[in-house]
Design an enzyme around this catalytic site. Structure first.
Site, PDB file in Angstrom:
ATOM      1  N   VAL A   1     -51.718-119.001   9.748  1.00  0.00           N
ATOM      2  CA  VAL A   1     -51.335-117.597   9.703  1.00  0.00           C
ATOM      3  C   VAL A   1     -49.869-117.558   9.303  1.00  0.00           C
ATOM      4  CG1 VAL A   1     -53.049-116.702  11.334  1.00  0.00           C
ATOM      5  CG2 VAL A   1     -50.862-117.564  12.186  1.00  0.00           C
ATOM      6  N   SER A   2     -49.415-116.395   8.867  1.00  0.00           N
ATOM      7  CA  SER A   2     -48.070-116.308   8.304  1.00  0.00           C
ATOM      8  C   SER A   2     -46.952-116.172   9.319  1.00  0.00           C
ATOM      9  CB  SER A   2     -47.998-115.125   7.329  1.00  0.00           C
ATOM     10  OG  SER A   2     -48.885-115.339   6.266  1.00  0.00           O
TER      11      SER A   2
END
Length: 183
Positions: free
Chosen positions: A9-10
């Site tokens: 995930v970012s």
């Protein structure tokens, strides 16, 4: 032959749970995970460890191809490295299987769209910042450097490197403050 998963995930505020669960249900024996932007492979330590560890006959599984890369160049480099090692790539939620011609073609198409989406998001962000600046709402990050401290240390005869070390800032910041004080 082993099956490995990669989840990403970012940002720290996002959750990896669904990706990790999906990968384990798929049969991944080991799942490497990290919270870092996918726009570049820089700083993605878990991906690096995984790519180094994979061996011929292994399988790398992701939930979606954008979890692996958001840049077509990075995606192509990763896929090339996997192909050279004899490792196949699969995406759970997309018909990607690099052991087939159709899977390879679909992978390239999705890579283009992932990069396009990333570029659009960046453009929208920059437009939003420009509008906020025009309204006077966005002023950028608050300044952390006190120009008076820099100038005081300079007047004491310290050079830019010594000033930077003393204040715990970069030399470029010292030069910028000194330049601003001249103009």
């Amino acid at each position: 032959m082993a099956t490995y998963g990669y989840a990403r995930v970012s940002s720290e505020g996002q959750d990896l749970t669904l990706q990790v669960e999906s990968l384990k249900e798929w049969g991944c024996e080991i799942v490497r995970q990290e919270k870092v932007s996918g726009t570049s492979t820089e700083g993605r330590k878990e991906l690096g460890v995984l790519l180094e560890f994979l061996r011929e006959g292994d399988e790398l599984v992701v939930t979606r191809i954008d979890r692996l890369a958001r840049s077509i160049r990075d995606l192509q480099n990763i896929v090339y490295e996997l192909r050279v090692k004899g490792v196949s790539l699969k995406a759970i939620e997309q018909p990607i299987d690099t052991s087939t011609s159709a899977g390879k073609a679909f992978l390239d198409m999705l890579g283009v769209f992932a990069e396009f989406e990333s570029n659009l998001r960046r453009e929208r962000q920059m437009e939003g910042i420009a509008k906020a600046k025009a309204r006077g709402v966005y002023k950028g990050r608050k300044k952390t450097i006190q120009p008076t401290q820099v100038q005081e240390l300079r007047s004491e005869g310290l050079g830019a490197t010594e000033i930077a070390k003393t204040l715990g800032i970069g030399r470029a910041s010292v030069y910028r403050v000194l330049k601003e004080s001249i103009t």
